[in-house]
Design an enzyme around this catalytic site. Structure first.
Site, PDB file in Angstrom:
ATOM      1  N   ASN A 267     -42.779 -14.007 -44.610  1.00  0.00           N
ATOM      2  CA  ASN A 267     -41.296 -14.674 -44.467  1.00  0.00           C
ATOM      3  C   ASN A 267     -40.431 -13.937 -45.276  1.00  0.00           C
ATOM      4  O   ASN A 267     -40.619 -13.196 -46.243  1.00  0.00           O
ATOM      5  CB  ASN A 267     -41.345 -16.027 -44.917  1.00  0.00           C
ATOM      6  CG  ASN A 267     -42.081 -16.879 -43.958  1.00  0.00           C
ATOM      7  OD1 ASN A 267     -42.531 -16.340 -42.612  1.00  0.00           O
ATOM      8  ND2 ASN A 267     -42.583 -18.122 -44.312  1.00  0.00           N
TER       9      ASN A 267
ATOM     10  N   HIS B 162     -42.608  -8.179 -45.344  1.00  0.00           N
ATOM     11  CA  HIS B 162     -41.541  -7.755 -44.312  1.00  0.00           C
ATOM     12  C   HIS B 162     -40.255  -7.900 -45.262  1.00  0.00           C
ATOM     13  O   HIS B 162     -39.269  -7.855 -44.395  1.00  0.00           O
ATOM     14  CB  HIS B 162     -41.598  -8.827 -43.314  1.00  0.00           C
ATOM     15  CG  HIS B 162     -42.534  -8.539 -42.417  1.00  0.00           C
ATOM     16  ND1 HIS B 162     -43.115  -9.388 -41.378  1.00  0.00           N
ATOM     17  CD2 HIS B 162     -43.735  -7.687 -42.258  1.00  0.00           C
ATOM     18  CE1 HIS B 162     -44.175  -9.022 -40.933  1.00  0.00           C
ATOM     19  NE2 HIS B 162     -44.405  -7.836 -41.397  1.00  0.00           N
TER      20      HIS B 162
ATOM     21  N   SER C  53     -48.540 -16.785 -35.923  1.00  0.00           N
ATOM     22  CA  SER C  53     -48.991 -16.695 -34.776  1.00  0.00           C
ATOM     23  C   SER C  53     -49.963 -15.567 -34.651  1.00  0.00           C
ATOM     24  O   SER C  53     -50.601 -15.507 -33.562  1.00  0.00           O
ATOM     25  CB  SER C  53     -47.920 -16.424 -33.490  1.00  0.00           C
ATOM     26  OG  SER C  53     -47.276 -15.243 -34.087  1.00  0.00           O
TER      27      SER C  53
HETATM   28  P1  NAD Z   1     -44.238 -16.802 -35.450  1.00  0.00           P
HETATM   29  O1  NAD Z   1     -42.846 -17.145 -35.100  1.00  0.00           O
HETATM   30  O2  NAD Z   1     -44.708 -15.575 -34.737  1.00  0.00           O
HETATM   31  O3  NAD Z   1     -45.189 -17.680 -35.363  1.00  0.00           O
HETATM   32  C1  NAD Z   1     -44.918 -19.099 -36.013  1.00  0.00           C
HETATM   33  C2  NAD Z   1     -46.030 -19.927 -36.212  1.00  0.00           C
HETATM   34  O4  NAD Z   1     -45.888 -21.004 -36.763  1.00  0.00           O
HETATM   35  C3  NAD Z   1     -46.618 -20.351 -34.810  1.00  0.00           C
HETATM   36  O5  NAD Z   1     -47.936 -20.051 -34.705  1.00  0.00           O
HETATM   37  C4  NAD Z   1     -46.442 -21.864 -34.694  1.00  0.00           C
HETATM   38  O6  NAD Z   1     -47.403 -22.598 -33.804  1.00  0.00           O
HETATM   39  C5  NAD Z   1     -46.466 -22.232 -36.196  1.00  0.00           C
HETATM   40  N1  NAD Z   1     -45.551 -23.307 -36.548  1.00  0.00           N
HETATM   41  C6  NAD Z   1     -44.440 -23.757 -35.828  1.00  0.00           C
HETATM   42  N2  NAD Z   1     -44.188 -24.961 -36.527  1.00  0.00           N
HETATM   43  C7  NAD Z   1     -44.903 -25.139 -37.759  1.00  0.00           C
HETATM   44  C8  NAD Z   1     -45.282 -26.322 -38.527  1.00  0.00           C
HETATM   45  N3  NAD Z   1     -44.284 -27.122 -38.901  1.00  0.00           N
HETATM   46  N4  NAD Z   1     -46.213 -25.808 -39.477  1.00  0.00           N
HETATM   47  C9  NAD Z   1     -47.220 -24.750 -39.439  1.00  0.00           C
HETATM   48  N5  NAD Z   1     -46.902 -23.736 -38.494  1.00  0.00           N
HETATM   49  C10 NAD Z   1     -45.860 -24.148 -37.603  1.00  0.00           C
HETATM   50  O7  NAD Z   1     -43.989 -16.260 -36.825  1.00  0.00           O
HETATM   51  P2  NAD Z   1     -44.607 -15.099 -37.867  1.00  0.00           P
HETATM   52  O8  NAD Z   1     -46.250 -15.074 -37.485  1.00  0.00           O
HETATM   53  O9  NAD Z   1     -44.428 -15.574 -39.346  1.00  0.00           O
HETATM   54  O10 NAD Z   1     -44.314 -13.618 -37.381  1.00  0.00           O
HETATM   55  C11 NAD Z   1     -42.839 -13.560 -37.164  1.00  0.00           C
HETATM   56  C12 NAD Z   1     -42.100 -12.547 -37.804  1.00  0.00           C
HETATM   57  O11 NAD Z   1     -40.785 -13.089 -37.924  1.00  0.00           O
HETATM   58  C13 NAD Z   1     -42.527 -12.700 -39.214  1.00  0.00           C
HETATM   59  O12 NAD Z   1     -42.875 -11.157 -39.472  1.00  0.00           O
HETATM   60  C14 NAD Z   1     -41.217 -12.825 -40.037  1.00  0.00           C
HETATM   61  O13 NAD Z   1     -40.920 -11.647 -41.067  1.00  0.00           O
HETATM   62  C15 NAD Z   1     -40.207 -13.079 -39.292  1.00  0.00           C
HETATM   63  N6  NAD Z   1     -39.708 -14.401 -39.378  1.00  0.00           N
HETATM   64  C16 NAD Z   1     -39.332 -14.981 -40.604  1.00  0.00           C
HETATM   65  C17 NAD Z   1     -39.029 -16.217 -40.999  1.00  0.00           C
HETATM   66  C18 NAD Z   1     -38.768 -16.764 -42.360  1.00  0.00           C
HETATM   67  O14 NAD Z   1     -38.801 -15.929 -43.260  1.00  0.00           O
HETATM   68  N7  NAD Z   1     -38.868 -17.965 -42.525  1.00  0.00           N
HETATM   69  C19 NAD Z   1     -38.594 -16.784 -39.939  1.00  0.00           C
HETATM   70  C20 NAD Z   1     -38.893 -16.534 -38.599  1.00  0.00           C
HETATM   71  C21 NAD Z   1     -39.277 -15.359 -38.442  1.00  0.00           C
END
Ligand code: NAD
Length: 226
Positions: free
Chosen positions: A87, A104, A172
């Site tokens: 994140n 990241h 994911s």
């Molecule tokens: P992803 O979006 O690919 O996957 C998110 C995962 O979270 C999914 O498997 C989903 O089922 C799960 N999920 C959804 N709601 C949830 C909950 N309430 N509790 C637990 N799990 C839950 O995200 P990723 O695998 O982190 O990869 C995406 C990329 O995007 C990362 O590299 C990140 O850098 C970036 N990103 C970051 C943020 C952030 O900083 N908060 C947000 C979005 C994307």
């Protein structure tokens, strides 16, 4: 103390109101990811890239850590805890975790667009065109874009390969190379994966799946660990 590594993705921050990458109503949806999160996008239209990350920054500023972040921080009472996160928010830090490795990058930092070692804490201030590093080059978000190397990856492998317990929350396991980390945990280490959705995981020993949202899943896990 036993060594515990927590590896988190966007899902842990979902209950704080920060949308995951793949949520259909997510912030990412308004943009084509290739237009805002690649080196090519930065070359082509830096204004759009800055606008996107300044919006993300404002969103993170308005969010608070949730119970899952808090419970992860509290694990430090009983374990030697390292957090590895994909994140770009700072919610683990704000919850009190003291050892957080951002794979990241993080929205509260900027870096020089020509020298990746020149990194600046800018907090929640926007980065604008014309904001320059000390060498006089434009600042960019301190974010690892698609197609760029992940400089902290080796450190992450080291931490995971030495873990007694690995907890994976809300990822994911689609974004590489970070997704491959689970394979580096020692065979004998206990592994827990918290995610409300079905996650395809490579064959892994000692893995317990907790199919719950992060806050509920972490409450269950704390009981299991005790
Ligand atoms: P992803 O979006 O690919 O996957 C998110 C995962 O979270 C999914 O498997 C989903 O089922 C799960 N999920 C959804 N709601 C949830 C909950 N309430 N509790 C637990 N799990 C839950 O995200 P990723 O695998 O982190 O990869 C995406 C990329 O995007 C990362 O590299 C990140 O850098 C970036 N990103 C970051 C943020 C952030 O900083 N908060 C947000 C979005 C994307």
């Amino acid at each position: 103390m036993r060594k515990l590594v927590v590896f988190t993705g966007a899902g842990i921050s979902a209950e704080s109101g920060i949308k995951t990458f793949r949520d259909s109503d997510g912030l990412w949806e308004e943009y084509n990811i290739m237009d805002v999160a690649t080196p090519e996008a930065w070359t082509k239209s830096p204004e759009l890239v800055l606008e996107f990350y300044n919006k993300r920054k404002a969103q993170v500023k308005g969010a608070m850590p949730n119970l899952a972040h808090n419970l992860v921080a509290e694990l430090e009472d009983n374990f030697e805890v390292r957090v590895i996160t994909q994140n770009i928010d700072d919610l683990h830090e704000r919850a009190g975790s003291t050892d957080v490795l951002h794979l990241h990058g993080i929205v509260t930092q900027a870096r020089s667009s020509v020298d990746e070692n020149l990194i600046y804490d800018v907090g929640f201030n926007a980065i604008n065109l014309g904001d320059k590093c000390e060498l006089g080059f434009q600042l960019r978000p301190h974010i690892v874009w698609f197609g760029e190397d992940v400089p902290n990856m080796n450190r992450a492998y080291e931490l995971v390969s030495d873990a007694d317990i690995l907890i994976i929350i809300g990822t994911s396991l689609n974004v590489h190379p970070a997704a491959g980390l689970i394979n580096d945990a020692p065979t004998k280490s206990k592994k827990y994966l918290i995610d409300p959705n079905e996650i395809r995981v490579p064959d892994t020993d000692n893995l317990i799946m907790i199919k719950e949202k992060a806050t509920t899943g972490m409450q269950q896990l704390v009981k299991l660990l005790n």
